[in-house]
Design an enzyme around this catalytic site. Structure first.
Site, PDB file in Angstrom:
ATOM      1  N   LYS A  17       0.804  -1.215   0.000  1.00  0.00           N
ATOM      2  CA  LYS A  17       0.000   0.000   0.000  1.00  0.00           C
ATOM      3  C   LYS A  17       0.843   1.273   0.000  1.00  0.00           C
ATOM      4  CE  LYS A  17      -2.393  -0.624   3.611  1.00  0.00           C
ATOM      5  NZ  LYS A  17      -2.337   0.235   4.758  1.00  0.00           N
ATOM      6  N   ARG A  93      -9.367   2.712   9.703  1.00  0.00           N
ATOM      7  CA  ARG A  93      -8.984   1.359  10.079  1.00  0.00           C
ATOM      8  C   ARG A  93     -10.073   0.682  10.890  1.00  0.00           C
ATOM      9  NH1 ARG A  93      -3.263   2.089   9.845  1.00  0.00           N
ATOM     10  NH2 ARG A  93      -2.030   0.203  10.010  1.00  0.00           N
ATOM     11  N   ARG A 130      10.651  -6.344   4.528  1.00  0.00           N
ATOM     12  CA  ARG A 130      10.441  -4.909   4.315  1.00  0.00           C
ATOM     13  C   ARG A 130      11.463  -4.079   5.097  1.00  0.00           C
ATOM     14  NH1 ARG A 130       4.675  -2.133   5.419  1.00  0.00           N
ATOM     15  NH2 ARG A 130       4.966  -2.737   7.588  1.00  0.00           N
ATOM     16  N   ARG A 162      11.349  -1.644  10.508  1.00  0.00           N
ATOM     17  CA  ARG A 162      10.498  -0.949  11.467  1.00  0.00           C
ATOM     18  C   ARG A 162      10.438  -1.722  12.778  1.00  0.00           C
ATOM     19  NH1 ARG A 162       5.011   0.598   8.314  1.00  0.00           N
ATOM     20  NH2 ARG A 162       4.185  -0.317  10.220  1.00  0.00           N
ATOM     21  N   ARG A 173      -1.003  -7.509  14.246  1.00  0.00           N
ATOM     22  CA  ARG A 173      -1.615  -6.510  13.355  1.00  0.00           C
ATOM     23  C   ARG A 173      -2.525  -7.182  12.332  1.00  0.00           C
ATOM     24  NH1 ARG A 173       3.461  -3.787  12.605  1.00  0.00           N
ATOM     25  NH2 ARG A 173       3.392  -4.018  10.364  1.00  0.00           N
TER      26      ARG A 173
HETATM   27  P1  AMP Z   1       0.972   1.757   9.349  1.00  0.00           P
HETATM   28  O1  AMP Z   1       2.190   2.552   9.011  1.00  0.00           O
HETATM   29  O2  AMP Z   1      -0.238   2.195   8.568  1.00  0.00           O
HETATM   30  O3  AMP Z   1       1.215   0.280   9.251  1.00  0.00           O
HETATM   31  O4  AMP Z   1       0.640   2.075  10.884  1.00  0.00           O
HETATM   32  C1  AMP Z   1       1.526   1.728  11.919  1.00  0.00           C
HETATM   33  C2  AMP Z   1       0.784   1.664  13.254  1.00  0.00           C
HETATM   34  O5  AMP Z   1       0.251   2.966  13.566  1.00  0.00           O
HETATM   35  C3  AMP Z   1      -0.415   0.742  13.287  1.00  0.00           C
HETATM   36  O6  AMP Z   1      -0.051  -0.604  13.551  1.00  0.00           O
HETATM   37  C4  AMP Z   1      -1.234   1.345  14.423  1.00  0.00           C
HETATM   38  O7  AMP Z   1      -0.664   1.029  15.681  1.00  0.00           O
HETATM   39  C5  AMP Z   1      -1.011   2.836  14.210  1.00  0.00           C
HETATM   40  N1  AMP Z   1      -2.048   3.423  13.319  1.00  0.00           N
HETATM   41  C6  AMP Z   1      -1.858   3.950  12.073  1.00  0.00           C
HETATM   42  N2  AMP Z   1      -3.018   4.379  11.545  1.00  0.00           N
HETATM   43  C7  AMP Z   1      -3.973   4.123  12.475  1.00  0.00           C
HETATM   44  C8  AMP Z   1      -5.385   4.310  12.504  1.00  0.00           C
HETATM   45  N3  AMP Z   1      -6.068   4.830  11.478  1.00  0.00           N
HETATM   46  N4  AMP Z   1      -6.040   3.911  13.646  1.00  0.00           N
HETATM   47  C9  AMP Z   1      -5.390   3.383  14.687  1.00  0.00           C
HETATM   48  N5  AMP Z   1      -4.061   3.159  14.708  1.00  0.00           N
HETATM   49  C10 AMP Z   1      -3.348   3.526  13.618  1.00  0.00           C
END
Ligand code: AMP
Length: 220
Positions: A17, A93, A130, A162, A173
């Site tokens: 994504k 989300r 990744r 990460r 996740r």
């Molecule tokens: P991502 O980079 O999109 O994988 O986000 C990394 C982490 O940030 C996720 O595993 C959540 O802990 C938090 N996070 C990001 N976006 C959201 C969201 N819309 N709602 C809740 N937690 C979020």
């Protein structure tokens, strides 16, 4: 291609994504709004939100809806997003976030909700290799023969894994995705707004599929 679009890209984390969002944001000349990147920036800056987000993110959990909705509402009200549009990555989300987003975007509705479909097994495989630039967020794939330390080709920042890409956090996740995020698929299907895009192909092929889907949605 007409610049400007208001887009949501859904899909499991690790489905590619982020990379596709960066490409789409350049293609349609719109800001790429990644809530994960915003939270990671807050962690780096050591703000109150950052301290809270780090705990939640490292455990593979979700930051609360109220906080996330507030952050996104503020970001979507800025002139670049109002004027040209945006691509939302990582938001919504939960169904609560999607409902709030519907209210936030009543005046300027979303053009397309895309679901980048990649099966869980493949995602697990991809996430373990990744690597991400700490500064600009560019994604890379580690093949076991990479130079250490690894420097970003785009901005010269450090390329690392990460903290939340450990197998435990990734599995949590993905479980959370099934529980909380996959209901969004049904939510947008009910509204007849969901476009499913097959994400199992080379990045160029997937990108072409996404552009075709967005252009089709913009034509109405
Ligand atoms: P991502 O980079 O999109 O994988 O986000 C990394 C982490 O940030 C996720 O595993 C959540 O802990 C938090 N996070 C990001 N976006 C959201 C969201 N819309 N709602 C809740 N937690 C979020």
């Amino acid at each position: 291609m007409i610049p400007g679009a208001r887009l949501i890209l859904l899909g499991r984390q690790g489905a590619g994504k982020g990379t596709q969002c960066v490409r789409l944001s350049r293609h349609y000349v719109v800001p790429h709004i990644s809530t994960g990147d915003m939270l990671r920036a807050a962690v780096r800056e050591g703000t109150e939100l950052g301290v809270l987000a780090k705990q939640v993110m490292d455990a593979g959990g979700l930051v609360g809806d109220d906080i996330m909705i507030g952050i996104v509402r503020e970001r979507l009200s800025r002139p670049d997003a109002v004027g040209r549009g945006y691509i939302l990555d990582g938001f919504p989300r939960t169904v609560g976030q999607a409902e709030a987003l519907d209210l936030i975007t009543t005046q300027l509705p979303i053009d397309a909700v895309l679901d980048l479909d990649v099966p869980r097994d493949l995602v697990l495989q991809r996430i373990s290799s990744r690597r991400v630039c700490r500064d600009c967020g560019t994604n890379y794939v580690a093949d076991g023969h990479d130079k250490q330390p690894w420097i970003c080709e785009v901005c010269g920042g450090d390329v690392t894994q990460r903290d939340d890409d450990t197998p435990e956090a990734v599995n949590r996740r993905l479980d959370l995705y099934e529980e909380q995020t996959s209901p969004l698929i049904a939510y947008y299907q009910r509204q007849d707004r969901l476009i499913v895009v097959d994400g199992v192909a080379s990045p160029d092929v997937v990108f072409a599929r996404l552009v075709e889907a967005v252009d089709g949605a913009k034509r109405g």
